[in-house]
Structure formats: structure tokens, C-alpha cells
Design a protein around this motif. Structure first.
Motif, short mmCIF file in Angstrom:
data_model
loop_
_atom_site.label_atom_id
_atom_site.label_comp_id
_atom_site.label_asym_id
_atom_site.label_seq_id
_atom_site.Cartn_x
_atom_site.Cartn_y
_atom_site.Cartn_z
N GLY A 31 39.46 25.72 55.11
CA GLY A 31 39.20 26.84 56.02
C GLY A 31 39.34 26.51 57.50
N PHE A 32 39.79 25.29 57.82
CA PHE A 32 39.72 24.87 59.21
C PHE A 32 40.78 25.52 60.09
N GLY A 33 41.94 25.83 59.50
CA GLY A 33 43.05 26.35 60.31
C GLY A 33 43.92 25.19 60.78
N ALA A 34 45.21 25.36 60.65
CA ALA A 34 46.13 24.28 61.04
C ALA A 34 46.41 24.34 62.53
N GLY A 35 46.55 23.20 63.15
CA GLY A 35 46.94 23.21 64.56
C GLY A 35 46.45 22.01 65.33
N GLU A 36 46.52 22.14 66.65
CA GLU A 36 46.25 21.02 67.54
C GLU A 36 44.79 20.56 67.47
N LYS A 37 43.87 21.52 67.26
CA LYS A 37 42.46 21.14 67.22
C LYS A 37 42.21 20.20 66.03
N ALA A 38 42.81 20.50 64.90
CA ALA A 38 42.65 19.65 63.72
C ALA A 38 43.18 18.25 64.02
N ARG A 39 44.33 18.18 64.66
CA ARG A 39 44.91 16.86 64.99
C ARG A 39 43.96 16.08 65.89
N GLN A 40 43.47 16.74 66.94
CA GLN A 40 42.58 16.05 67.89
C GLN A 40 41.33 15.54 67.18
N PHE A 41 40.75 16.37 66.35
CA PHE A 41 39.51 15.96 65.66
C PHE A 41 39.77 14.75 64.76
N VAL A 42 40.84 14.81 64.00
CA VAL A 42 41.15 13.71 63.07
C VAL A 42 41.36 12.42 63.84
#
Ligand SMILES: NC(=O)C1=CN([C@@H]2O[C@H](COP(=O)(O)OP(=O)(O)OC[C@H]3O[C@@H](n4cnc5c(N)ncnc54)[C@H](O)[C@@H]3O)[C@@H](O)[C@H]2O)[C@@H](O)CC1
Ligand SMILES: [K+]
Length: 491
Positions: free
Chosen positions: A322-333
């Protein structure tokens, strides 16, 4: 660890090496063929005692040799036998030529086979030696038998099935039973092979276990508890919740929070000591309204995440549901540093155009990353591996694991779990109804729950896939992901 022989999966090449090693140690290869053919005949008589005729279709190699032995044994039992050869049996070599010479049944060419009601077809055309698409002649027999609706017993593998990949090479028989020898092959468990084999019988034809083990690379097996049981957390009496690990699941925005809650509950049920949902501010209220045993923490951006990560007890993360794909996911990871991570769904898709930073971030030390792609997500992260038709699902998962420095769960009805060191397990306990919305979120949570308790990545992934299958069986047909969570129990 020594894997149980029954769980090992030998590729056709491994099996050919077993044959050679057995012959080199003075075991009679014709004796092996004799036992194999006798086993096939015994199975046919036991399971189809009312057959009007046993029709044995024999190919040009040792699979055909097994067929000639079976035809002889069936004839000697007093049964009616029809024998058909592909090509000229005088061109047979070695043990197959001897089995043909020893067979009292007079045969004719397969082109002359006319199916009759009451026929039981024994498919001994191709086995482990199938190396390319079946010839048109064989495709025609396969279609003739299937149109007549006759039961087929396959010797070793249904002809046309690739024992390594489980894929169909042109056309393949759909067997009701398959009789194989010593160990199974990956193609017996991988789809669509598993379906084409029907009920699988594994006969011990007397090759010593030490020879089978020495030739098997020991790297491919069925996913069973024997592979990971010893690595699961032990519940000792003085355990407190921090010792059992702290799992964090990232939540999506206010309209996409359910998936994270499902993963978090699954992690808790798998035994994690503490589970926190890291939620955007705007979704705190909806998450809070629906959570009890799970804690909440507001994390809106990378800065907030990095500050929170000062708490070293936060050991394991799930990002994707449910997180949504995109830049925020990359930054968090990429902010997670030395933590363990299960990256699922949108989390995987977020790295589709540039996965290398992900692989690099988790490259050092013991495996800390578990990736759980289905077929589409796998192709986004590993496009070249996905497109390589020479590789079966096991080899694809293995190549991806090595490249990503990650344990891979390549999902499907035949999920493959692979480690960077080359180990690979094929899972076969998942009921078909497990493929439902939210099922993947539950799986990600169980993996996270086991990782948080210190189970190594590959073992955590494999155990979780198996526990997920068991939960699906217990929840039964028509399950929802909520039912599935309710049925997750630690091993
Ligand atoms: N593994 C073991 O321990 C034992 C194996 N035995 C049997 O031996 C089999 C393997 O024997 P082989 O290695 O001879 O292999 P197969 O009998 O499966 O087939 C090999 C033959 O088929 C030809 N061939 C392969 N693909 C073809 C295609 N697409 N079109 C036309 N021709 C094709 C090859 O040139 C070769 O002549 C096993 O499947 C099993 O049935 C048993 O005899 C006993 C022991
Ligand atoms: K066969």
C-alpha cells in the motif's frame, strides 16, 4: 546441513551424472532400467487393474528402454499389451537396445496407433533426455491421446515436459500419474509441469543415496520444514518482547492503509516482539482507529525517518504494501542503513529504472534484504534475467538473488525462494485460493516477523512462504486476507 533425500530435486543433467556414477561403481545400468520398468508396470496394474489394453509408447532413448521393460512385465502378467515405437527400434543403443531385444511383444510404429476405449497409455517416449521441442510426429500422438481422453501414465516425466524448468517444449502429455526414480526433478514441482504430472510416485531403484547426494549439487530442494526448522526462533521462558525483535511496517497514505495493517498483524502473529506501523501524519487517525496490539509512529519524510532510526532496537522493516511507488519509497529504503528489509509490491516497483543503488545498499555482510516479486515485478527489477528463455524459474530466481545480494521470493503457485549463495527451494503447499487480494501483504509481514526474531533471510523467507501456505490451507476456500492473518501461527 544434510537435506533429506526425498526433498532433493535433481536436474536432468544431475540425474544423468548419477546414472554415470552408478555405472562407474559397478552397479548394472540394465539392472536399474529393469527395476524402473518393473515399477512402471506394477503401478499400471495396481492403479488400472481393469484396463482392456496397456499401450506402451516407446521413444529412442533410455526412457523408451524403461517402456520395453514395462511392456514385457505387463505381458508376463497376462495383460493385453500394445507396443508402439517412435522411429526404428533397430537403431536403439545400449540398455534400451537390450530391453527391446528382451521384450516379447511385437510392436509397430507410433503412427499406426489407433486409440481404443479401455486403453491405458504408458508414455515412455521422452524422459530426462528431452533436449528440444518434441517433433511434430510426437505432438500428433499427444493430441490423439488427449482427444481420446485416455488415462496416461508417464515414465519419469510426461513427454514434452522439460524436467529442469517445468515448461512445455512444444507439446506435452497430461498424465494422471507419473512414475519417477530416486528423486524428483524441478520440473515435477514447477508449473505447469506439476499439473501435467498428475500424481507423482517416486520409486527407489536402488542407486545408493551416497551416489545421489554426491552428484546432486545439494542446492535445489522442495521447500519443507527440514530446510529451515533449526533456524526458527526458539521461545525460551525468559524472553522479553525486545529480544523477540521490533518490526516496523510502513503505511501508505490515508486511503491506502489496510495493506500495512495486514502485514503488521501477520508479523505480530509470526512472533515479532513489537510491531510498529510507521504512518504519514494524515493517516495516523485512520490507523489508530483500527489498531490495538500494534503501535503507531508518525513518519512523514526522510528526515523524520533518519531521526527515528537512532533507536537501534528498530531492527527490521517492511516496505511496499500500500505504500505507493516513487521517490519517497526509494529515499526511505536507502535511509535504512544496516537494517533488515522486506521489499514488496510498490517498494519493488520504485526501483524499476535504477535498481543498482538498492542492491549496493544491502551488499555487505549477511543477507539483509528479502525481495518478494511476482512475475511482473520480477521483470521490472531484473528485465534481462526475466527475458532469458534459457533459464527456468529456479535459475532466474538464483541469478536475481546473486545480483541483488538478497533472498528472493519469486512468487506464484510454484513460489521459488533463492539465496545469493545459490540455494533454491520450490514451494508446493500453497492452495490455489491463496492467490487473493492482500495475500502478498500477509506474506511480507510473516517474513518480517521472522527476520525481526533473528532468523536468517533465506530461511525466514522460505519458512514464511511455507507458513503462508499452511495458513491458506487452514483458512480454506473463499478466504480473505483477514482470514489468512487469523490462521498464521509460528511453527
Ligand atoms: N535416472 C536413472 O537413474 C535412470 C534413468 N532411466 C531412464 O532413462 C531416461 C533418460 O534416458 P536418456 O538420457 O536416454 O533420455 P530419453 O530417453 O529421455 O531421450 C533421449 C533420446 O531422445 C532423443 N531426443 C531428445 N529430444 C528429442 C526431441 N525433441 N526430438 C527427437 N528426439 C529427441 C535423444 O537424441 C535421445 O536419443 C530417464 O528419463 C529414465 O526414464 C532408467 O532407465 C533407469 C535409471
Ligand atoms: K515419458
Amino acid at each position: 546441513m544434510l537435506l533429506p533425500l526425498a526433498d532433493l530435486l535433481l536436474s536432468p543433467d544431475d540425474m544423468a551424472a548419477v546414472d554415470r556414477a552408478a555405472a562407474a561403481s559397478a552397479i548394472s545400468s540394465y539392472g536399474l532400467m529393469e527395476k524402473a520398468g518393473q515399477a512402471v508396470a506394477a503401478s499400471a496394474l495396481r492403479h488400472f487393474p481393469g484396463a482392456l489394453r496397456y499401450v506402451v509408447l516407446c521413444g529412442p532413448g533410455n526412457n523408451g528402454g524403461d517402456g520395453y521393460v514395462a511392456a514385457r512385465a505387463l505381458e508376463q502378467s497376462g495383460a493385453e499389451v500394445g507396443l508402439f515405437h517412435l522411429g526404428d527400434p533397430k537403431k536403439l543403443k545400449g540398455d534400451a537396445a537390450r530391453a527391446f531385444a528382451d521384450c516379447p511383444v511385437v510392436g509397430e510404429t507410433t503412427a499406426h496407433y489407433l486409440p481404443r476405449p479401455g486403453d491405458i497409455v504408458i508414455d515412455a517416449i521422452f524422459g530426462a533426455g528431452l533436449s528440444r521441442h518434441v517433433p511434430d510426429e510426437v505432438a500428433a500422438i499427444i493430441s490423439k491421446v488427449s482427444q481420446a481422453g485416455l488415462p496416461v501414465i508417464a515414465v519419469d516425466l510426461p513427454s514434452g515436459l522439460d524436467g529442469r524448468s517445468g515448461q512445455v517444449l512444444g507439446a506435452a502429455f497430461r498424465a494422471v500419474r507419473t512414475v519417477t526414480f530416486m528423486t524428483r526433478k524441478p520440473g515435477h514441482l514447477l508449473m505447469p509441469g506439476r499439473d501435467l504430472c498428475g500424481i507423482l510416485e517416486v520409486f527407489d531403484i536402488g542407486i545408493p543415496a551416497r551416489i545421489v547426494r554426491a552428484q546432486a549439487n545439494g542446492m535445489t530442494a522442495e521447500n519443507t520444514p527440514a530446510q529451515w526448522q533449526a533456524d526458527l526462533p526458539v521461545a525460551d521462558t525468559d524472553t522479553h518482547k525486545y529480544k523477540r525483535g521490533h518490526l516496523v511496517v510502513f503505511s501508505g497514505g490515508a486511503s491506502a492503509t489496510g495493506a500495512a495493517r495486514m502485514a503488521a498483524m501477520a508479523g505480530l502473529k509470526a512472533g515479532a516482539g513489537l510491531v510498529t506501523i510507521a504512518s504519514p501524519e494524515q493517516a495516523l487517525a485512520v490507523n489508530a482507529g483500527l489498531l490495538t496490539a500494534i503501535m503507531l509512529h508518525a513518519v512523514d519524510d526522510e528526515t523524520a525517518l533518519r531521526a527515528w532510526l537512532a533507536d537501534q532496537r528498530l531492527s527490521t522493516f517492511v516496505l511496499g504494501p500500500g505504500f505507493g511507488a516513487g521517490e519517497k519509497a526509494r529515499q526511505f529504503v536507502l535511509a535504512l542503513g544496516q537494517r533488515h528489509l522486506v521489499l514488496d509490491a510498490d517498494g519493488i516497483t520504485s526501483f524499476r529504472d535504477d535498481p543498482q543503488p538498492l542492491f549496493d545498499a544491502f551488499a555487505d555482510g549477511p543477507t539483509r534484504l528479502v525481495l518478494t516479486p511476482h512475475e511482473g515485478e520480477f521483470a521490472r527489477l531484473f528485465p534481462d534475467i526475466a527475458a532469458d528463455n534459457r533459464l527456468g524459474k529456479v535459475e532466474k530466481a538464483r541469478a536475481a538473488a546473486a545480483r541483488a545480494h538478497a533472498a528472493i521470493v519469486y512468487k506464484g503457485a510454484d513460489s521459488v525462494i533463492a539465496a545469493p549463495d545459490g540455494r533454491a527451494l520450490i514451494n508446493a503447499n500453497a492452495p490455489s485460493w491463496l492467490a487473493t487480494a492482500g495475500s502478498g501483504d500477509v506474506l511480507a509481514g510473516v517474513i518480517g516477523g521472522l527476520l525481526a526474531q533473528g532468523t536468517p533471510a533465506f530461511e525466514a523467507a522460505a519458512a514464511a512462504v511455507w507458513l503462508h501456505g499452511v495458513a491458506g490451507q487452514r483458512a480454506g476456500k473463499g478466504l480473505t486476507a483477514e482470514d489468512l492473518v487469523a490462521h498464521v501461527t509460528p511453527f
